[in-house]
Design an enzyme around this catalytic site. Structure first.
Site, PDB file in Angstrom:
ATOM      1  N   HIS A  27      -7.423   0.986  -6.272  1.00 41.10           N
ATOM      2  CA  HIS A  27      -7.654   0.083  -5.131  1.00 41.10           C
ATOM      3  C   HIS A  27      -8.376  -1.168  -5.667  1.00 41.10           C
ATOM      4  CE1 HIS A  27      -7.880  -1.233  -1.132  1.00 41.10           C
ATOM      5  NE2 HIS A  27      -8.699  -0.359  -0.587  1.00 41.10           N
ATOM      6  N   CYS A  64     -16.492   1.947   1.100  1.00 42.87           N
ATOM      7  CA  CYS A  64     -15.328   1.071   1.308  1.00 42.87           C
ATOM      8  C   CYS A  64     -14.820   1.126   2.752  1.00 42.87           C
ATOM      9  CB  CYS A  64     -14.223   1.443   0.338  1.00 42.87           C
ATOM     10  SG  CYS A  64     -13.708   3.160   0.511  1.00 42.87           S
ATOM     11  N   ARG A 103     -13.885  -8.333   1.867  1.00 37.52           N
ATOM     12  CA  ARG A 103     -12.462  -8.101   1.637  1.00 37.52           C
ATOM     13  C   ARG A 103     -11.682  -9.375   1.984  1.00 37.52           C
ATOM     14  NH1 ARG A 103     -10.228  -3.117   1.538  1.00 37.52           N
ATOM     15  NH2 ARG A 103      -8.515  -4.339   0.691  1.00 37.52           N
ATOM     16  N   ARG A 132       0.884  -1.180   0.000  1.00 39.93           N
ATOM     17  CA  ARG A 132       0.000   0.000   0.000  1.00 39.93           C
ATOM     18  C   ARG A 132       0.911   1.217   0.000  1.00 39.93           C
ATOM     19  NH1 ARG A 132      -5.246   1.312   3.652  1.00 39.93           N
ATOM     20  NH2 ARG A 132      -6.092  -0.046   2.048  1.00 39.93           N
ATOM     21  N   GLN A 139     -10.265  -3.710  -3.302  1.00 40.66           N
ATOM     22  CA  GLN A 139     -11.541  -3.178  -2.829  1.00 40.66           C
ATOM     23  C   GLN A 139     -12.622  -3.373  -3.899  1.00 40.66           C
ATOM     24  OE1 GLN A 139     -12.281  -1.476   0.283  1.00 40.66           O
ATOM     25  NE2 GLN A 139     -14.294  -1.986  -0.513  1.00 40.66           N
ATOM     26  N   ASP A 144     -17.188   7.375  -0.782  1.00 38.96           N
ATOM     27  CA  ASP A 144     -15.896   7.205  -0.106  1.00 38.96           C
ATOM     28  C   ASP A 144     -15.517   8.583   0.456  1.00 38.96           C
ATOM     29  OD1 ASP A 144     -13.352   6.356   0.712  1.00 38.96           O
ATOM     30  OD2 ASP A 144     -12.474   6.519  -1.287  1.00 38.96           O
TER      31      ASP A 144
HETATM   32  N1   CP Z   1     -11.254  -0.034   2.645  1.00 38.54           N
HETATM   33  C1   CP Z   1      -9.973  -0.158   3.026  1.00 38.54           C
HETATM   34  O1   CP Z   1      -9.074  -0.409   2.224  1.00 38.54           O
HETATM   35  O2   CP Z   1      -9.788  -0.028   4.368  1.00 38.54           O
HETATM   36  P1   CP Z   1      -8.379   0.092   5.103  1.00 38.54           P
HETATM   37  O3   CP Z   1      -7.784   1.419   4.669  1.00 38.54           O
HETATM   38  O4   CP Z   1      -8.705   0.077   6.556  1.00 38.54           O
HETATM   39  O5   CP Z   1      -7.511  -1.045   4.685  1.00 38.54           O
HETATM   40  N1  NVA Z   2      -9.856   6.865  -1.009  1.00 40.93           N
HETATM   41  C1  NVA Z   2      -9.473   6.403   0.293  1.00 40.93           C
HETATM   42  C2  NVA Z   2      -9.732   4.948   0.430  1.00 40.93           C
HETATM   43  C3  NVA Z   2      -9.460   4.378   1.784  1.00 40.93           C
HETATM   44  C4  NVA Z   2      -9.670   2.890   1.836  1.00 40.93           C
HETATM   45  C5  NVA Z   2      -8.008   6.714   0.540  1.00 40.93           C
HETATM   46  O1  NVA Z   2      -7.197   6.541  -0.382  1.00 40.93           O
HETATM   47  O2  NVA Z   2      -7.671   7.153   1.637  1.00 40.93           O
END
Ligand code: CP
Ligand code: NVA
Length: 303
Positions: free
Chosen positions: A130, A262, A290, A103, A133, A222
């Protein structure tokens, strides 16, 4: 399918195979069964940003399948691409582990990891996309609506990483996605062109949320402030006024429309608590999925 970086790199057949595998592993684990296909295998999990769902679901998925996971934060290794080049990190990790999940802020970091790694690399969210997701989302829609073809999703808010991966799944699974954003925060035009190149007219944008939710099967939102955009918070809150998913907006949607997010959800910004907790909300099923998708993904890539 060696890496999982972007939905657009996968064929619909491969994605369907992952969905089917998610469903069969979900059934197996719900009925108390076990599949130790990853016995002795290790996944390295590199996180430049916080996470609850992604981190824990991958870790549980690995342990469910008989393997294990190692959590790596930038400070543990002196920064990603700082103490040593990303290409060296990719090659060294490949000598120790059987898969790398990352990530990151820059999307190019996962691309670079994948270029040099000799084990599968998984995109666990970047500033751009993502995909894990989006696949859990598709699984949830399929379970709740019993179909994917022709399903209309209204995404209300920022044309961000989550919206972009959802756009590719819409094109791959023949769904319709309308992204309603304020001016200046729309889904990238290149993504729209690319998705509609895969499947004509699967993705469109509007600046009118009421218009987007009309006739929708699913209303999705989101955060307005993604990880890394904290300095823009006040500006964004102002810009997204009128783009909250609340009962007023849902008056323009069909009764029974499913609500997705999400998570994490910022109550009274992009969504109200009332909508999160409403009977139409499938947010926590989505969150659970997930895990079910992640199990299928690591099995497919690492076993
Ligand atoms: N939706 C999602 O990816 O959550 P986290 O940021 O907690 O992993
Ligand atoms: N768009 C958000 C998603 C979190 C799961 C971010 O990137 O922070």
């Amino acid at each position: 399918m060696r890496h999982f970086l972007c939905i657009s790199d996968c064929s619909t057949e491969e994605l369907n195979e992952l969905l089917d595998l998610s469903i069969s592993l979900k059934k197996l684990y719900k009925s108390g069964g076990r599949d130790v296909c990853l016995s002795g295998k290790v996944l390295a999990m590199v996180f430049e940003k916080p996470s609850l769902r992604t981190r824990i679901s991958f870790q549980v998925a690995m342990s469910d399948l008989g393997g294990s996971a190692i959590f790596i934060r930038p400070e543990d290794v002196g920064g990603i691409g700082a103490r040593e080049p990303i290409k060296d990190m990719a090659r060294v990790l490949s000598r120790y582990v059987d898969g790398i999940m990352a990530r990151t802020f820059a999307h190019n970091t996962v691309v670079e990891l994948a270029k040099y790694a000799t084990v599968p690399v998984i995109n666990a969210l970047t500033d751009l996309s993502h995909p894990c997701q989006a696949m859990a989302d598709v699984l949830t829609i399929k379970e709740h609506l019993g179909r994917l073809t022709g399903v209309k999703i209204a995404f209300i808010g920022d044309g961000n990483n989550v919206a972009q991966s959802l756009a590719f799944t819409a094109a791959k699974f023949n769904m319709k996605l309308v992204v309603a954003s304020p001016k200046g925060y729309e889904l990238d035009w290149g993504v729209i062109e690319k998705t509609n190149g895969i499947k004509a007219d699967s993705v469109s944008t509007t600046n009118n949320p009421a218009e987007a939710v009309a006739g929708a099967d699913v209303v999705y939102t989101d955060t307005w402030v993604s990880m890394g955009q904290e300095a823009e918070k006040q500006k964004r809150i102002k810009a997204f006024k009128g783009f909250q998913v609340n009962t007023e907006l849902l008056k323009f949607a069909p009764t029974g429309v499913k609500i997705m997010h999400c998570l994490p959800a910022y109550r009274d910004y992009e969504i109200t608590d009332e909508v999160v907790e409403s009977p139409n909300s499938i947010i926590f099923d989505q969150s659970e999925n997930r895990l079910h998708f992640q199990r299928a993904l690591v099995k497919k890539l690492m076993s």
